[in-house]
Design a protein around this motif. Structure first.
Motif, mmCIF file in Angstrom:
data_model
loop_
_atom_site.group_PDB
_atom_site.id
_atom_site.type_symbol
_atom_site.label_atom_id
_atom_site.label_comp_id
_atom_site.label_asym_id
_atom_site.label_seq_id
_atom_site.Cartn_x
_atom_site.Cartn_y
_atom_site.Cartn_z
ATOM 1 N N SER A 109 -24.871 30.913 65.234
ATOM 2 C CA SER A 109 -25.864 30.825 66.278
ATOM 3 C C SER A 109 -27.123 32.144 65.810
ATOM 4 N N GLY A 110 -28.099 31.883 66.368
ATOM 5 C CA GLY A 110 -29.241 32.656 66.103
ATOM 6 C C GLY A 110 -29.745 33.270 64.981
ATOM 7 N N GLN A 111 -29.885 32.412 64.084
ATOM 8 C CA GLN A 111 -30.322 32.791 62.812
ATOM 9 C C GLN A 111 -31.827 32.709 62.735
ATOM 10 N N GLU A 112 -32.447 33.952 62.470
ATOM 11 C CA GLU A 112 -33.885 34.224 62.461
ATOM 12 C C GLU A 112 -34.298 33.893 60.821
ATOM 13 N N ILE A 113 -35.062 32.537 60.823
ATOM 14 C CA ILE A 113 -35.421 32.119 59.590
ATOM 15 C C ILE A 113 -36.870 31.893 59.480
ATOM 16 N N LEU A 114 -37.518 32.176 58.325
ATOM 17 C CA LEU A 114 -39.210 31.812 58.087
ATOM 18 C C LEU A 114 -39.198 30.393 57.584
ATOM 19 N N SER A 115 -40.206 29.577 58.217
ATOM 20 C CA SER A 115 -40.440 28.345 57.664
ATOM 21 C C SER A 115 -41.420 28.585 56.127
ATOM 22 N N LYS A 116 -41.478 27.425 55.896
ATOM 23 C CA LYS A 116 -42.440 27.706 54.614
ATOM 24 C C LYS A 116 -44.002 27.978 55.073
ATOM 25 N N ASP A 117 -44.184 27.874 56.220
ATOM 26 C CA ASP A 117 -45.883 28.220 56.684
ATOM 27 C C ASP A 117 -45.455 29.639 57.216
ATOM 28 N N ARG A 118 -44.638 30.341 57.288
ATOM 29 C CA ARG A 118 -44.185 31.557 57.666
ATOM 30 C C ARG A 118 -43.948 31.808 59.095
ATOM 31 N N VAL A 119 -43.341 30.747 59.645
ATOM 32 C CA VAL A 119 -43.243 30.614 61.167
ATOM 33 C C VAL A 119 -41.763 31.319 61.438
ATOM 34 N N SER A 120 -41.457 31.991 62.235
ATOM 35 C CA SER A 120 -40.215 32.493 62.428
ATOM 36 C C SER A 120 -39.533 31.736 63.474
ATOM 37 N N LEU A 121 -38.287 31.206 63.056
ATOM 38 C CA LEU A 121 -37.711 30.240 64.106
ATOM 39 C C LEU A 121 -36.239 30.861 64.235
ATOM 40 N N ARG A 122 -35.489 30.550 65.475
ATOM 41 C CA ARG A 122 -34.209 30.858 65.522
ATOM 42 C C ARG A 122 -33.332 29.645 65.753
ATOM 43 N N ILE A 123 -32.709 29.188 64.973
ATOM 44 C CA ILE A 123 -32.081 28.072 64.955
ATOM 45 C C ILE A 123 -30.637 28.266 65.219
ATOM 46 N N ASN A 124 -29.897 27.417 66.114
ATOM 47 C CA ASN A 124 -28.465 27.369 66.386
ATOM 48 C C ASN A 124 -27.962 26.116 65.868
ATOM 49 N N LEU A 125 -26.743 26.410 65.018
ATOM 50 C CA LEU A 125 -26.293 25.090 64.263
ATOM 51 C C LEU A 125 -24.752 25.056 64.496
ATOM 52 N N SER A 126 -24.253 23.849 64.637
ATOM 53 C CA SER A 126 -22.750 23.533 64.925
ATOM 54 C C SER A 126 -22.318 22.741 63.705
ATOM 55 N N ALA A 127 -20.898 23.195 63.369
ATOM 56 C CA ALA A 127 -20.524 22.278 62.172
ATOM 57 C C ALA A 127 -19.045 22.064 62.555
ATOM 58 N N SER A 128 -18.368 20.885 62.183
ATOM 59 C CA SER A 128 -17.184 20.528 62.394
ATOM 60 C C SER A 128 -16.476 20.651 60.877
ATOM 61 N N ILE A 129 -15.229 21.286 60.684
ATOM 62 C CA ILE A 129 -14.613 21.257 59.475
ATOM 63 C C ILE A 129 -13.081 21.087 59.648
ATOM 64 N N LYS A 130 -12.533 20.667 58.602
ATOM 65 C CA LYS A 130 -11.173 20.589 58.613
ATOM 66 C C LYS A 130 -10.398 20.969 57.237
ATOM 67 N N VAL A 131 -9.363 21.796 57.288
ATOM 68 C CA VAL A 131 -8.492 22.088 55.913
ATOM 69 C C VAL A 131 -7.897 20.912 55.555
ATOM 70 N N ASN A 132 -8.124 20.394 54.429
ATOM 71 C CA ASN A 132 -7.347 19.468 53.695
ATOM 72 C C ASN A 132 -6.296 19.932 52.798
ATOM 73 N N ASP A 133 -6.606 21.211 52.151
ATOM 74 C CA ASP A 133 -5.501 21.546 51.069
ATOM 75 C C ASP A 133 -5.584 23.192 51.449
ATOM 76 N N ALA A 134 -4.525 23.559 52.167
ATOM 77 C CA ALA A 134 -4.242 25.019 52.321
ATOM 78 C C ALA A 134 -3.971 25.816 51.364
ATOM 79 N N GLU A 135 -3.344 25.381 50.427
ATOM 80 C CA GLU A 135 -2.873 26.267 49.293
ATOM 81 C C GLU A 135 -4.473 26.297 48.432
#
Length: 384
Positions: free
Chosen positions: A205-231
């Motif tokens: 959440s709330g990542q302040e990022i500059l685009s290629k044309d130097r516009v400041s953006l705040r982007i919220n990203l969601s991701a789903s993960i799963k642990v396949n190999d705990a060791e």
């Protein structure tokens, strides 16, 4: 006074020392003792406390047969622990390498020795008995120094749908299934790493990022993960969620930093696909699957939002103007075609005139016609 009276109650034992040497043990009763030269000393012990806690206990036990008749002695190896039972009730846990001196008359005493040299796991029955007796506390740990403040047993709980990895002295020893587990902590450092095997949702959440044309953006990203190999995950990173979070964060910056704002807004799937492509293989190498990535919000600064609103408003106004001109052109073309048709067709012209007259008549309350149809056609009318 040369004669001393000593009363020993049922729960007491009294050691009589003459010139600092143990002479005898007094059982319950009333005694009259002569001490002409004031050479006697008395040490009173409560056998309900169970332990013979004299500082010279080992020497006294070894050198005096009278005392050894009243005291039970146990010695534990450095790889052994003991469960101390009095009248079949668990009273405490005895630490490795300890000497134990107990009053025999305190009750029926037994000590169960257990080896912790190779296997420090505690079977379910013993683990239940220790917890029921409340013996897994530093206060119930029996040591001669009485200075240890560590619990004898490591209580490890693996939650439902989790996998537990047991580390002993920093080495992975075994995988633990969900449930409660107990392990002796004497001479060992016991650690548990637990991993959730279900699909997990992370919010970047709330990542302040500059685009290629130097516009400041705040982007919220969601991701789903799963642990396949705990060791593999445990060997590769310290904290899985922190590693995944930072990896996604860096990939998001790389994806946004190489595109202009217009490109990002036009291709809404670009960020999702690019981030997934950058991260997927890297997470797979540490035993984690990246199932999905999605941008929730793209937030622009206030001034940039106002500029974009103006741009959108101008674009829509231009589109509306084009549509208006297109419709006007279409209407003019239709009138032109109609005029050409009526030019060579008097009947059609007359019908058009009647149609126009009908529309006019709809707006008039009364209409008087003179001269019949010819008068009507020639415009001889009186409008009221």
């Amino acid at each position: 006074m040369f004669r001393k009276t000593k009363l020993v109650t049922e729960n007491q034992r009294v050691l009589v020392f003459k010139n600092q040497e143990l002479e005898k043990v007094l059982m319950p009763g009333k005694y009259k003792v002569w001490d002409i030269k004031n050479e006697l000393d008395f040490a009173t012990f409560d056998i309900n406390s169970l332990y013979f806690s004299e500082k010279n206990a080992e020497r006294l036990y070894r050198n005096n047969e009278q005392l050894s008749k009243h005291i039970s002695h146990w010695k534990l190896d450095s790889t052994e622990v003991g469960l101390l039972y009095v009248n079949d009730l668990l009273r405490g846990i005895v630490a490795p390498s300890e000497h134990l001196y107990l009053w025999k008359d305190a009750g029926e005493i037994r000590l169960e020795k257990m080896s912790i040299d190779e296997d420090i796991a505690i079977d379910d029955k013993t683990y239940f008995l220790i917890n029921r007796a409340g013996a897994n506390t530093s206060s119930r740990l029996i040591r001669s120094e009485r200075t240890v403040a560590v619990k004898p047993i490591a209580d490890l709980n693996v939650a439902k749908n989790h996998i537990g990895l047991l580390y002993v002295n920093g080495q992975l020893t075994k995988r633990l299934e969900p449930g409660q587990h107990g392990f002796w902590q004497f001479n060992h450092t016991v650690e548990l790493k637990s991993f959730d095997c279900r699909t997990q949702l992370l919010e970047i959440s709330g990542q302040e990022i500059l685009s290629k044309d130097r516009v400041s953006l705040r982007i919220n990203l969601s991701a789903s993960i799963k642990v396949n190999d705990a060791e593999l995950a445990a060997r590769s990173v310290d904290k899985v969620e922190d590693f995944v979070y930072k990896t996604l964060q860096l990939a998001l910056r790389e994806a946004v930093g190489t595109k202009s704002l217009d490109d990002i807004l036009l291709d809404k799937l670009y960020v999702n696909e690019t981030v997934k492509e950058l991260v997927k293989d890297r997470l797979s190498d540490i035993g984690i699957s990246l199932l999905s990535v999605g941008v929730k919000d793209i937030i622009l600064p206030g001034e940039m939002k106002a500029i974009l609103n103006q741009v959108v408003e101008a674009q829509k106004a231009a589109e509306a103007n084009v549509i208006k001109r297109r419709e006007e052109t279409s209407a003019t073309r239709s009138l032109h075609n109609t005029a050409k048709v009526m030019e060579n067709n008097p009947t059609l012209m007359r019908l058009k005139e009647l149609e126009a007259l009908e529309k006019v008549a709809e707006r008039i309350d009364s209409l008087t016609v003179y001269g019949g149809l010819d008068g009507l056609m020639n415009g001889v009318v009186k409008i009221a």
